[in-house]
Design an enzyme around this catalytic site. Sequence first.
Site, PDB file in Angstrom:
ATOM      1  N   ASN A   8      44.373 101.882 -24.832  1.00 57.03           N
ATOM      2  CA  ASN A   8      45.324 102.814 -25.447  1.00 57.03           C
ATOM      3  C   ASN A   8      44.996 104.228 -24.952  1.00 57.03           C
ATOM      4  O   ASN A   8      43.981 104.815 -25.312  1.00 57.03           O
ATOM      5  CB  ASN A   8      45.174 102.697 -26.977  1.00 57.03           C
ATOM      6  CG  ASN A   8      46.071 103.650 -27.728  1.00 57.03           C
ATOM      7  OD1 ASN A   8      46.417 104.728 -27.227  1.00 57.03           O
ATOM      8  ND2 ASN A   8      46.438 103.267 -28.942  1.00 57.03           N
ATOM      9  N   GLU A   9      45.895 104.763 -24.091  1.00 57.32           N
ATOM     10  CA  GLU A   9      45.592 106.054 -23.461  1.00 57.32           C
ATOM     11  C   GLU A   9      45.506 107.189 -24.465  1.00 57.32           C
ATOM     12  O   GLU A   9      44.729 108.128 -24.288  1.00 57.32           O
ATOM     13  CB  GLU A   9      46.655 106.394 -22.417  1.00 57.32           C
ATOM     14  CG  GLU A   9      46.480 105.571 -21.158  1.00 57.32           C
ATOM     15  CD  GLU A   9      47.577 105.840 -20.140  1.00 57.32           C
ATOM     16  OE1 GLU A   9      48.170 106.937 -20.187  1.00 57.32           O
ATOM     17  OE2 GLU A   9      47.833 104.935 -19.334  1.00 57.32           O
ATOM     18  N   GLY A  10      46.298 107.106 -25.548  1.00 52.48           N
ATOM     19  CA  GLY A  10      46.247 108.141 -26.588  1.00 52.48           C
ATOM     20  C   GLY A  10      44.861 108.225 -27.197  1.00 52.48           C
ATOM     21  O   GLY A  10      44.297 109.304 -27.401  1.00 52.48           O
ATOM     22  N   LYS A  11      44.296 107.050 -27.468  1.00 50.58           N
ATOM     23  CA  LYS A  11      42.950 106.997 -28.052  1.00 50.58           C
ATOM     24  C   LYS A  11      41.898 107.511 -27.074  1.00 50.58           C
ATOM     25  O   LYS A  11      41.029 108.295 -27.452  1.00 50.58           O
ATOM     26  CB  LYS A  11      42.586 105.546 -28.360  1.00 50.58           C
ATOM     27  CG  LYS A  11      42.941 105.077 -29.721  1.00 50.58           C
ATOM     28  CD  LYS A  11      42.254 103.743 -29.903  1.00 50.58           C
ATOM     29  CE  LYS A  11      42.883 102.968 -31.014  1.00 50.58           C
ATOM     30  NZ  LYS A  11      42.302 101.636 -31.130  1.00 50.58           N
ATOM     31  N   ASP A  74      38.809  99.965 -33.570  1.00 55.42           N
ATOM     32  CA  ASP A  74      40.050  99.445 -34.129  1.00 55.42           C
ATOM     33  C   ASP A  74      40.412 100.321 -35.311  1.00 55.42           C
ATOM     34  O   ASP A  74      39.548 100.717 -36.094  1.00 55.42           O
ATOM     35  CB  ASP A  74      39.930  97.984 -34.549  1.00 55.42           C
ATOM     36  CG  ASP A  74      41.315  97.340 -34.579  1.00 55.42           C
ATOM     37  OD1 ASP A  74      41.866  97.081 -33.496  1.00 55.42           O
ATOM     38  OD2 ASP A  74      41.851  97.137 -35.683  1.00 55.42           O
ATOM     39  N   SER A  75      41.675 100.645 -35.398  1.00 56.91           N
ATOM     40  CA  SER A  75      42.083 101.593 -36.432  1.00 56.91           C
ATOM     41  C   SER A  75      43.423 101.182 -36.996  1.00 56.91           C
ATOM     42  O   SER A  75      44.097 100.317 -36.453  1.00 56.91           O
ATOM     43  CB  SER A  75      42.163 102.999 -35.831  1.00 56.91           C
ATOM     44  OG  SER A  75      42.938 102.954 -34.654  1.00 56.91           O
ATOM     45  N   TYR A 154      51.352 106.816 -35.639  1.00 55.55           N
ATOM     46  CA  TYR A 154      51.912 107.219 -36.926  1.00 55.55           C
ATOM     47  C   TYR A 154      51.710 108.709 -37.233  1.00 55.55           C
ATOM     48  O   TYR A 154      51.999 109.151 -38.342  1.00 55.55           O
ATOM     49  CB  TYR A 154      51.292 106.379 -38.050  1.00 55.55           C
ATOM     50  CG  TYR A 154      51.584 104.896 -37.929  1.00 55.55           C
ATOM     51  CD1 TYR A 154      52.812 104.374 -38.337  1.00 55.55           C
ATOM     52  CD2 TYR A 154      50.645 104.019 -37.391  1.00 55.55           C
ATOM     53  CE1 TYR A 154      53.090 103.014 -38.220  1.00 55.55           C
ATOM     54  CE2 TYR A 154      50.906 102.656 -37.276  1.00 55.55           C
ATOM     55  CZ  TYR A 154      52.137 102.171 -37.689  1.00 55.55           C
ATOM     56  OH  TYR A 154      52.410 100.827 -37.562  1.00 55.55           O
ATOM     57  N   ARG A 181      39.093 109.004 -36.447  1.00 56.32           N
ATOM     58  CA  ARG A 181      38.560 108.646 -35.117  1.00 56.32           C
ATOM     59  C   ARG A 181      37.333 109.504 -34.795  1.00 56.32           C
ATOM     60  O   ARG A 181      36.317 108.994 -34.328  1.00 56.32           O
ATOM     61  CB  ARG A 181      39.670 108.872 -34.079  1.00 56.32           C
ATOM     62  CG  ARG A 181      39.272 108.512 -32.651  1.00 56.32           C
ATOM     63  CD  ARG A 181      40.463 108.206 -31.792  1.00 56.32           C
ATOM     64  NE  ARG A 181      41.184 107.075 -32.340  1.00 56.32           N
ATOM     65  CZ  ARG A 181      42.318 107.189 -33.026  1.00 56.32           C
ATOM     66  NH1 ARG A 181      42.875 108.362 -33.202  1.00 56.32           N
ATOM     67  NH2 ARG A 181      42.887 106.131 -33.537  1.00 56.32           N
TER      68      ARG A 181
HETATM   69  P1  IMP Z   1      44.555  99.484 -32.449  1.00 56.07           P
HETATM   70  O1  IMP Z   1      43.341 100.077 -33.085  1.00 56.07           O
HETATM   71  O2  IMP Z   1      44.614  99.761 -30.965  1.00 56.07           O
HETATM   72  O3  IMP Z   1      44.758  98.050 -32.788  1.00 56.07           O
HETATM   73  O4  IMP Z   1      45.834 100.231 -32.989  1.00 56.07           O
HETATM   74  C1  IMP Z   1      45.882 100.893 -34.210  1.00 56.07           C
HETATM   75  C2  IMP Z   1      47.289 101.263 -34.608  1.00 56.07           C
HETATM   76  O5  IMP Z   1      47.196 102.242 -35.636  1.00 56.07           O
HETATM   77  C3  IMP Z   1      48.137 101.840 -33.496  1.00 56.07           C
HETATM   78  O6  IMP Z   1      49.461 101.372 -33.600  1.00 56.07           O
HETATM   79  C4  IMP Z   1      48.160 103.304 -33.731  1.00 56.07           C
HETATM   80  O7  IMP Z   1      49.399 103.824 -33.457  1.00 56.07           O
HETATM   81  C5  IMP Z   1      47.799 103.429 -35.214  1.00 56.07           C
HETATM   82  N1  IMP Z   1      46.835 104.533 -35.313  1.00 56.07           N
HETATM   83  C6  IMP Z   1      45.491 104.474 -35.290  1.00 56.07           C
HETATM   84  N2  IMP Z   1      44.956 105.708 -35.301  1.00 56.07           N
HETATM   85  C7  IMP Z   1      45.997 106.551 -35.307  1.00 56.07           C
HETATM   86  C8  IMP Z   1      46.080 107.971 -35.280  1.00 56.07           C
HETATM   87  O8  IMP Z   1      45.096 108.713 -35.208  1.00 56.07           O
HETATM   88  N3  IMP Z   1      47.305 108.467 -35.314  1.00 56.07           N
HETATM   89  C9  IMP Z   1      48.420 107.699 -35.361  1.00 56.07           C
HETATM   90  N4  IMP Z   1      48.399 106.379 -35.357  1.00 56.07           N
HETATM   91  C10 IMP Z   1      47.187 105.801 -35.335  1.00 56.07           C
END
Ligand code: IMP
Length: 200
Positions: A8-11, A74-75, A154, A181
Amino acid sequence: MIIIASQNEGKVREVAALPAASGLDLSPISAFGACPDVVEDGTTCEENAVIKAVKYSLWLKREHGVSAPVIAEDSGLMVFSLMGWPGVHSARIAETDVERNWMVLDKLSGKRDRSAQFLAYTALAVNGVLVDSWRGSVTGAIAEEPRGNNGFGYDPIFIDLRSGRTFAELSKQEKNELSHRNQAWTQAFDYLKLHQSIVR
Ligand code: IMP
């Protein structure tokens, strides 16, 4: 070298910009080419973080002979009046971020309690062995409609209670100061700074 096991590039962008990441030699897992998809079939975010860290570190060792520490995260978003939904399913309730945000807003329509929490777990593994895991959380409220263009996921519907702005209306630095995070990754990075022998 420390491997960030996220596609996930955003992360990855957020993690690399954290104050605790400064001075560390970080490498995304994508630097090692196409890696296998890991099935995230845990029942909690913590379980999924552990599954990803262990499986990716085993793959790195087997396919590339790399024993560097691997951190996975994971979040998810937990909405209290929806019994914690979407929680561990946050990434998968619909195809796009926009659709996912509107799904949450639709389910909250008419509900008075709009409180919610972002949760993040990091897990650290080396050579396929789990070392430890850490938790971060931030409490806020779900907006009436999406606002702001920063961040990802989100963020446009998650309101920071102190400023009244959504996470997508905060600058990258402002979000980092508050975020689930930041808390989870800072603990993982601090662990590695204390245990230098793991970092090769
Ligand atoms: P995963 O941890 O890659 O399985 O994805 C977690 C999901 O929760 C993703 O769809 C994200 O969009 C959402 N999510 C997790 N952290 C954030 C954040 O800091 N901002 C917005 N959405 C988040």
